[in-house]
Scaffold this motif. Structure first.
Motif, PDB file in Angstrom:
ATOM      1  N   VAL A  46       0.854  -1.183   0.000  1.00  0.00           N
ATOM      2  CA  VAL A  46       0.000   0.000   0.000  1.00  0.00           C
ATOM      3  C   VAL A  46       0.889   1.231   0.000  1.00  0.00           C
ATOM      4  O   VAL A  46       1.779   1.351   0.838  1.00  0.00           O
ATOM      5  N   HIS A  48      -0.565   4.540  -0.258  1.00  0.00           N
ATOM      6  CA  HIS A  48      -1.320   5.628   0.361  1.00  0.00           C
ATOM      7  C   HIS A  48      -2.598   5.083   0.984  1.00  0.00           C
ATOM      8  O   HIS A  48      -3.088   4.033   0.592  1.00  0.00           O
ATOM      9  N   HIS A  49      -3.141   5.822   1.925  1.00  0.00           N
ATOM     10  CA  HIS A  49      -4.457   5.533   2.474  1.00  0.00           C
ATOM     11  C   HIS A  49      -5.464   6.478   1.825  1.00  0.00           C
ATOM     12  O   HIS A  49      -5.098   7.463   1.193  1.00  0.00           O
ATOM     13  N   SER A  50      -6.737   6.183   2.010  1.00  0.00           N
ATOM     14  CA  SER A  50      -7.793   6.956   1.346  1.00  0.00           C
ATOM     15  C   SER A  50      -7.738   8.439   1.697  1.00  0.00           C
ATOM     16  O   SER A  50      -7.883   9.296   0.819  1.00  0.00           O
ATOM     17  N   VAL A  67      -4.122   1.249  -2.952  1.00  0.00           N
ATOM     18  CA  VAL A  67      -4.928   1.286  -1.743  1.00  0.00           C
ATOM     19  C   VAL A  67      -5.440  -0.130  -1.500  1.00  0.00           C
ATOM     20  O   VAL A  67      -5.774  -0.839  -2.442  1.00  0.00           O
ATOM     21  N   ASP A  87     -10.629   1.651   3.939  1.00  0.00           N
ATOM     22  CA  ASP A  87      -9.358   1.226   4.516  1.00  0.00           C
ATOM     23  C   ASP A  87      -9.281   1.667   5.970  1.00  0.00           C
ATOM     24  O   ASP A  87     -10.297   2.017   6.572  1.00  0.00           O
TER      25      ASP A  87
END
Length: 117
Positions: A46, A48-50, A67, A87
């Motif tokens: 991953v 990046h996060h949302s 993601v 997420d």
């Protein structure tokens, strides 16, 4: 009279729960019969996060981001599809367009969905 109605409702709810559990078992056995393990632990890189993507959209535009999370729901409309992924930090909507030159971009079955971006 009222007590009899309550007993009938409880009996109906129990039957509905049993049917739901049976449907889930059937889907599990179907997946296992097809050689798929729904409980397999997989690793996914991953980037990046949302919330990171939403907060920095302008600077990330044109870049590839990954993601991972739970697909909460999907809407398939021909070659274009949308899915909402939740997420650790929030939710984000993804747009997937199936191009003719890309094979196996999206495989959809009744029981599970794999989306590969």
């Amino acid at each position: 009279m009222a007590e009899q109605n309550n007993q009938q409702k409880k009996g109906g709810q129990q039957q509905d729960a049993n049917q739901l559990i049976q449907v889930r078992y059937d889907k599990l056995h179907e997946l296992q019969a097809n050689g798929k393990n729904p409980f397999e632990i997989t690793k996914y890189d991953v980037t990046h996060h949302s919330t990171d993507i939403k907060d920095n959209f302008e600077s990330l535009e044109g870049q590839e981001v990954t993601v991972a999370g739970r697909m909460m729901f999907k809407r398939v409309m021909g070659k274009a599809s949308f899915c909402n992924v939740q997420d650790l930090k929030g939710r984000i909507q993804a747009y997937v367009h199936v191009m003719r030159s890309v094979k196996n971009l999206m495989q959809i079955s009744r029981n599970m969905t794999w989306v590969i971006f």
